[in-house]
Design a protein around this motif. Structure first.
Motif, mmCIF file in Angstrom:
data_model
loop_
_atom_site.group_PDB
_atom_site.id
_atom_site.type_symbol
_atom_site.label_atom_id
_atom_site.label_comp_id
_atom_site.label_asym_id
_atom_site.label_seq_id
_atom_site.Cartn_x
_atom_site.Cartn_y
_atom_site.Cartn_z
ATOM 1 N N VAL A 4 -2.639 -3.903 6.565
ATOM 2 C CA VAL A 4 -1.503 -4.445 5.815
ATOM 3 C C VAL A 4 -0.503 -5.010 6.803
ATOM 4 C CG1 VAL A 4 -1.795 -2.940 3.813
ATOM 5 C CG2 VAL A 4 -0.379 -2.165 5.712
ATOM 6 N N ALA A 24 -2.483 -7.578 2.258
ATOM 7 C CA ALA A 24 -3.535 -6.594 2.516
ATOM 8 C C ALA A 24 -4.852 -7.311 2.750
ATOM 9 C CB ALA A 24 -3.656 -5.631 1.340
ATOM 10 N N THR A 28 -9.642 -3.685 0.501
ATOM 11 C CA THR A 28 -8.410 -3.415 -0.242
ATOM 12 C C THR A 28 -8.649 -2.617 -1.518
ATOM 13 O OG1 THR A 28 -8.579 -5.550 -1.332
ATOM 14 C CG2 THR A 28 -7.268 -5.457 0.681
ATOM 15 N N CYS A 31 -7.438 1.020 -1.736
ATOM 16 C CA CYS A 31 -6.035 1.414 -1.894
ATOM 17 C C CYS A 31 -5.779 1.840 -3.334
ATOM 18 C CB CYS A 31 -5.114 0.264 -1.536
ATOM 19 S SG CYS A 31 -5.122 -0.185 0.204
ATOM 20 N N MET A 34 -0.285 1.846 -3.445
ATOM 21 C CA MET A 34 0.398 1.084 -2.405
ATOM 22 C C MET A 34 1.894 1.248 -2.604
ATOM 23 S SD MET A 34 -1.770 -2.384 -1.756
ATOM 24 C CE MET A 34 -0.976 -2.584 -0.142
ATOM 25 N N LYS A 71 2.524 -6.348 -7.699
ATOM 26 C CA LYS A 71 1.286 -6.548 -6.942
ATOM 27 C C LYS A 71 0.530 -7.733 -7.495
ATOM 28 C CE LYS A 71 -1.890 -3.398 -7.405
ATOM 29 N NZ LYS A 71 -2.729 -2.168 -7.306
ATOM 30 N N CYS A 95 5.064 -1.264 4.576
ATOM 31 C CA CYS A 95 4.086 -1.288 3.499
ATOM 32 C C CYS A 95 3.005 -0.255 3.816
ATOM 33 C CB CYS A 95 3.479 -2.684 3.410
ATOM 34 S SG CYS A 95 2.130 -2.865 2.235
ATOM 35 N N CYS A 97 -0.689 1.997 2.275
ATOM 36 C CA CYS A 97 -1.820 2.116 1.345
ATOM 37 C C CYS A 97 -2.349 3.540 1.422
ATOM 38 C CB CYS A 97 -2.890 1.090 1.725
ATOM 39 S SG CYS A 97 -4.592 1.541 1.322
ATOM 40 N N TYR A 113 -0.009 8.565 2.489
ATOM 41 C CA TYR A 113 -0.461 7.208 2.826
ATOM 42 C C TYR A 113 -1.083 7.208 4.216
ATOM 43 C CZ TYR A 113 2.043 5.828 -1.309
ATOM 44 O OH TYR A 113 2.440 5.710 -2.614
#
Length: 126
Positions: A4, A24, A28, A31, A34, A71, A95, A97, A113
């Motif tokens: 990210v 991202a 992905t 994730c 997020m 998103k 940021c 994920c 995360y």
């Protein structure tokens, strides 16, 4: 692997707005959650806003509705729209994920995360 990268930070006067983006790449789909976090010097990293794979959002109570997370699944981009900015919003914004599923009550906790960007600086002057 998921990567990210944040962008969109800058300097703004109090009352202004900024739009942060998080691009991202990689796997992905891993994730499940997020989010955006921020950290000012000498403070712990705090959760700002999160969104899960189903689109459900969570916000820090202190924001009082000033920020909006969204998103774009087609573009693999996470957005944080920040309005009515205050000097206390000054921080490095990250940021993140999470590649595992967690209960909603934990989504604003940085510890769940496992993928992080390098951050983008937001500075709000009075």
């Amino acid at each position: 692997q998921v990567q990210v990268v944040e962008s969109g930070g800058g300097s703004v006067q109090a009352g202004g707005s900024l739009r942060l983006s998080c691009a991202a790449s990689g796997y992905t789909y891993r994730c499940y959650h997020m989010g955006w976090f921020r950290q000012a010097p000498g403070t712990e990293r705090e959760g700002v806003a999160t969104v899960n794979s189903g689109g459900r959002t969570s916000y820090a109570d202190s924001l009082q509705g000033r920020f909006t997370i969204s998103k774009d699944n087609a573009e693999n981009t996470l957005i944080l729209q920040m309005n009515s900015l205050k000097p206390e919003d000054t921080a490095m914004y990250y940021c993140a994920c999470a590649t595992a599923r967690w209960p909603d009550g934990l989504l604003l906790h940085a510890g769940i995360y496992d993928v992080w960007g390098q951050g983008t600086q937001v500075t709000v002057s009075s």
